[in-house]
Design a protein around this motif. Structure first.
Motif, mmCIF file in Angstrom:
data_model
loop_
_atom_site.group_PDB
_atom_site.id
_atom_site.type_symbol
_atom_site.label_atom_id
_atom_site.label_comp_id
_atom_site.label_asym_id
_atom_site.label_seq_id
_atom_site.Cartn_x
_atom_site.Cartn_y
_atom_site.Cartn_z
ATOM 1 N N ARG A 194 -6.106 -6.453 4.200
ATOM 2 C CA ARG A 194 -6.272 -7.710 4.937
ATOM 3 C C ARG A 194 -5.859 -8.865 4.030
ATOM 4 O O ARG A 194 -6.303 -8.927 2.881
ATOM 5 C CB ARG A 194 -7.737 -7.861 5.351
ATOM 6 N N HIS A 218 -3.488 -14.479 8.958
ATOM 7 C CA HIS A 218 -2.677 -13.268 9.127
ATOM 8 C C HIS A 218 -3.496 -12.233 9.883
ATOM 9 O O HIS A 218 -4.487 -11.743 9.369
ATOM 10 C CB HIS A 218 -2.260 -12.713 7.767
ATOM 11 N N LEU A 219 -3.067 -11.911 11.087
ATOM 12 C CA LEU A 219 -3.850 -10.980 11.909
ATOM 13 C C LEU A 219 -3.553 -9.531 11.541
ATOM 14 O O LEU A 219 -4.377 -8.661 11.775
ATOM 15 C CB LEU A 219 -3.524 -11.192 13.388
ATOM 16 N N LEU A 220 -2.365 -9.291 11.017
ATOM 17 C CA LEU A 220 -1.985 -7.918 10.718
ATOM 18 C C LEU A 220 -2.156 -7.630 9.229
ATOM 19 O O LEU A 220 -1.766 -8.435 8.384
ATOM 20 C CB LEU A 220 -0.534 -7.648 11.142
ATOM 21 N N ARG A 221 -2.738 -6.474 8.960
ATOM 22 C CA ARG A 221 -2.899 -6.063 7.566
ATOM 23 C C ARG A 221 -1.541 -5.696 6.971
ATOM 24 O O ARG A 221 -0.588 -5.441 7.703
ATOM 25 C CB ARG A 221 -3.854 -4.866 7.497
ATOM 26 N N ARG A 222 -1.491 -5.658 5.656
ATOM 27 C CA ARG A 222 -0.248 -5.275 4.983
ATOM 28 C C ARG A 222 -0.387 -3.842 4.450
ATOM 29 O O ARG A 222 -1.204 -3.589 3.570
ATOM 30 C CB ARG A 222 0.053 -6.235 3.822
ATOM 31 N N GLU A 281 4.298 -10.322 13.117
ATOM 32 C CA GLU A 281 3.192 -11.267 13.028
ATOM 33 C C GLU A 281 3.723 -12.684 13.201
ATOM 34 O O GLU A 281 4.800 -13.010 12.701
ATOM 35 C CB GLU A 281 2.525 -11.138 11.658
ATOM 36 N N VAL A 282 2.966 -13.496 13.939
ATOM 37 C CA VAL A 282 3.305 -14.916 14.078
ATOM 38 C C VAL A 282 2.037 -15.724 13.829
ATOM 39 O O VAL A 282 0.953 -15.152 13.687
ATOM 40 C CB VAL A 282 3.884 -15.245 15.477
ATOM 41 N N CYS A 322 -1.285 -17.208 14.072
ATOM 42 C CA CYS A 322 -2.434 -16.944 14.950
ATOM 43 C C CYS A 322 -2.140 -15.935 16.053
ATOM 44 O O CYS A 322 -2.775 -15.972 17.116
ATOM 45 C CB CYS A 322 -2.971 -18.226 15.582
ATOM 46 N N GLY A 323 -1.187 -15.070 15.832
ATOM 47 C CA GLY A 323 -0.889 -14.080 16.867
ATOM 48 C C GLY A 323 0.044 -13.003 16.378
ATOM 49 O O GLY A 323 0.377 -12.937 15.187
ATOM 50 N N MET A 324 0.443 -12.159 17.302
ATOM 51 C CA MET A 324 1.447 -11.148 16.982
ATOM 52 C C MET A 324 2.311 -10.912 18.214
ATOM 53 O O MET A 324 1.919 -11.233 19.340
ATOM 54 C CB MET A 324 0.801 -9.837 16.545
ATOM 55 N N PRO A 341 -5.334 -14.892 18.911
ATOM 56 C CA PRO A 341 -6.029 -16.162 19.162
ATOM 57 C C PRO A 341 -5.124 -17.274 19.698
ATOM 58 O O PRO A 341 -5.594 -18.168 20.399
ATOM 59 C CB PRO A 341 -6.572 -16.540 17.777
ATOM 60 N N TYR A 396 -11.765 -12.740 19.249
ATOM 61 C CA TYR A 396 -12.052 -12.277 17.886
ATOM 62 C C TYR A 396 -13.537 -12.364 17.538
ATOM 63 O O TYR A 396 -13.958 -11.801 16.540
ATOM 64 C CB TYR A 396 -11.242 -13.098 16.853
ATOM 65 N N THR A 431 -5.800 -7.285 20.055
ATOM 66 C CA THR A 431 -5.267 -7.516 18.712
ATOM 67 C C THR A 431 -6.329 -7.468 17.617
ATOM 68 O O THR A 431 -6.064 -7.003 16.508
ATOM 69 C CB THR A 431 -4.543 -8.883 18.684
ATOM 70 N N PHE A 435 -6.737 -4.493 15.445
ATOM 71 C CA PHE A 435 -5.774 -4.237 14.373
ATOM 72 C C PHE A 435 -6.186 -4.938 13.081
ATOM 73 O O PHE A 435 -6.003 -4.425 11.994
ATOM 74 C CB PHE A 435 -4.364 -4.712 14.771
ATOM 75 N N THR A 436 -6.741 -6.132 13.236
ATOM 76 C CA THR A 436 -7.200 -6.874 12.065
ATOM 77 C C THR A 436 -8.400 -6.173 11.442
ATOM 78 O O THR A 436 -8.509 -6.075 10.232
ATOM 79 C CB THR A 436 -7.600 -8.311 12.469
#
Lengths: 254, 303
Positions: free
Chosen positions: A38, A45-49, B63-64, B66-68, B219, B247, B267, B270-271
């Motif tokens: 994270r 960043h919502l996605l983990r690396r 990834e963007v 506050c979003g994806m 979000p 979230y 989403t 995934f976090t």
């Protein structure tokens, strides 16, 4: 789980090494597996690396990753200091199978090299012969050569010829495969998709074991979202995170 | 103070209003390694189509802020395998199973819904008329009220289970679409699916996703989702399942106040794989702190 940064240092151009310590199932790690980290705060960043495990030091209670700073997430990682907490998931995915007694070749390209170090450590203790071929863009990108040299003979290639032999790793593999005295049984590789695809081409119909470790953009990292798929030779879709990242040369379509 | 988080949705008793959003939770197996799925209000599995689908080329996630973005493209093992390998496993859990169904033609939707209805492996159907990532089907059924009505009337004829219709925000007038769905026989509405977006890699000058465009989630889209849930809750008699960027427990409360009966979470999984159980615990704590005995007390209060 929350671990802590032990060390975080720059190795080469945009290449960083981080040691991470804390409570982790170190003894369960297969070479080639990855952790999903994270990064950032809040909704940064919502996605983990997903980053592969480069070395496990079970006795000392830490693991090492080597990562390239490519965007905001990895830039954030590079700014972390010792003792800072790190939220990670892992170990994830299926790693390389370490087969005893074989003549094995490790081939790594650029930032695909790190997971091959833990593999080289394990293989060097178990196989008849181990050769290592590593490729980088230039001398500015080179890291960990000394570490690998302690385990086996290393053939070094750079694209611009600034260090080692000029050219791509495939040159070295072709020579080995053409050498009647050397009967490579396993090739273990990780690197750019072009490199893996070229190796698969060189292997052709030869019965070569080992496997290719793939990189792909991931969302969940645990197999639920189907974001990071690859194709198999019999036109099935596999998840790089959960079915891989290591696939056999015969199975994966590159 | 004891609080009651349960929700009665379409005759199904949900322990709490939280369920995964289709496509973000596979068929449940992966996340069952992280926690007991019985913690959830319900489970919504990946979109199922007649035949197996490989999905779109990769990269299909990005990834963007506050979003994806995703352009998975409804990858799934196909109806036969879903019925034989995936859904039976969920029977060991005591929670409602909602199967998301997608198709390229009216016939495909009907045939898949029919077989799932008769399988006794599902408690409700969620009809996906809002996937932005396929060339045929998906959103093309959910963007026009006449086309949607035709589809729903046909599906209704073969669907013996409660029928939830999952709507897209990529429409001119969500109220018109929602009313059409209600009239054509939907039992509930879930919304929003993703908004169509794009990200360009400024180093290469090319879109990041192989299919160029993808669905925006996270979000960043929550205010759009809140607005659309609110608009529909205002005019529809049907229960609404709110989706979009949830979230936290506070986000759930906001959707309930906008008129949602329950919510789906995508989403956030995934976090943090523990996102849903954490949010459920936080929701209970929040309700206790604020003296909310049950969700009916606040449902639609913003309307």
């Amino acid at each position: 789980m929350i671990l802590r940064v032990k060390k975080n240092l720059k190795l080469a151009d945009a290449i960083w090494q981080m040691e991470i310590e804390g409570d982790f199932p170190y003894n369960k790690v297969q070479a080639g597996q990855f952790i999903n980290i994270r990064v950032g705060q809040g909704h940064d960043h919502l996605l983990r690396r997903p980053i592969s495990i480069a070395e496990v030091r079970q006795d000392e209670g830490y693991l090492t990753i080597v990562y390239r700073v490519v965007g905001q997430g990895t830039k954030w990682l590079s700014r972390l200091e010792p003792d800072m907490p790190l939220d990670i998931l892992g170990p994830l995915g299926n790693g390389f199978t370490v087969e005893e007694g074989k003549y094995s070749l490790i081939v790594g390209g650029g930032i695909g090299i790190p997971p091959l170090y833990e593999l080289a450590k394990r293989l060097s203790a178990k196989v008849d012969r181990l050769d290592i071929i590593l490729g980088f863009r230039s001398e500015h990108d080179v890291f960990w050569i000394d570490r690998f040299k302690k385990l086996a003979s290393v053939d070094l290639f750079t694209e611009d010829g600034s260090l080692g032999t000029k050219g791509f790793v495939t040159k070295g593999i072709s020579e080995i495969l053409a050498d009647k005295e050397r009967h490579i049984e396993n090739i273990y590789a990780c690197g750019p998709i072009g490199m893996l695809s070229a190796i698969k081409g060189l292997i052709g119909k030869l019965q070569i074991g080992g496997g290719a470790s793939l990189e792909e953009r991931m969302a969940c990292g645990v197999g639920a979202c189907y974001g990071c798929t690859c194709m198999t030779t019999n036109r099935e879709s596999k998840r790089v995170c959960a079915d891989g990242p290591v696939f056999s040369w015969q199975e994966v379509d590159l | 103070m004891q609080v009651d988080m349960s929700v009665n949705l379409l005759g199904l008793k949900l322990k709490n209003p939280v369920m995964p959003a289709s496509g973000c939770f596979g068929f449940g197996k992966e996340y069952s390694k992280y926690y007991d799925l019985n913690k959830l209000g319900a489970i919504v599995v990946k979109a199922t189509t007649q035949k197996a689908r490989l999905g779109n080329p990769t990269p299909r996630v990005a990834e963007v802020t506050c979003g994806m973005l995703n352009s998975i493209g409804l990858a799934n093992p196909g109806l036969d395998k879903v019925l034989s390998d995936e859904l039976p496993w969920l029977k060991s859990y005591s929670l409602p199973v909602i199967v998301n169904v997608a198709g390229e033609t009216v016939e495909e939707y009907c045939s898949v819904v029919d077989r799932i209805s008769r399988s006794k492996l599902a408690h409700a159907i969620e009809l996906n008329v809002s996937c932005p990532n396929v060339a045929q089907g998906g959103l093309s059924f959910g963007a026009d009220s006449k086309v949607l009505s035709e589809l729903l009337k046909r599906v209704r004829g073969v669907c013996s289970l409660p029928l939830i219709v999952k709507l897209s925000p990529n429409v001119t007038d969500i109220v018109e679409i929602g009313l059409a769905a209600q009239e054509a026989g939907a039992d509930a509405i879930s919304l929003i699916n993703t908004l169509i977006g794009m990200k360009i890699d400024i180093n290469t000058g090319r879109p990041v996703l192989a299919r160029k465009v993808g669905g925006l989630s996270g979000p960043a889209i929550k205010p759009v989702a809140i607005r659309m849930v609110y608009q529909l809750a205002d005019v529809l008699k049907l229960p609404i399942i709110g989706i979009g960027g949830i979230y936290t427990a506070e986000d759930v409360i906001e959707f309930i106040m906008a008129g949602a009966s329950a919510v789906q979470i995508g989403t956030a999984n995934f976090t943090n794989p523990m996102a849903m159980p954490d949010i459920i615990d936080d929701l209970e704590r929040y309700m206790k702190e604020k003296g909310i005995k049950d969700l009916d007390q606040i449902r639609g209060c913003a309307l």
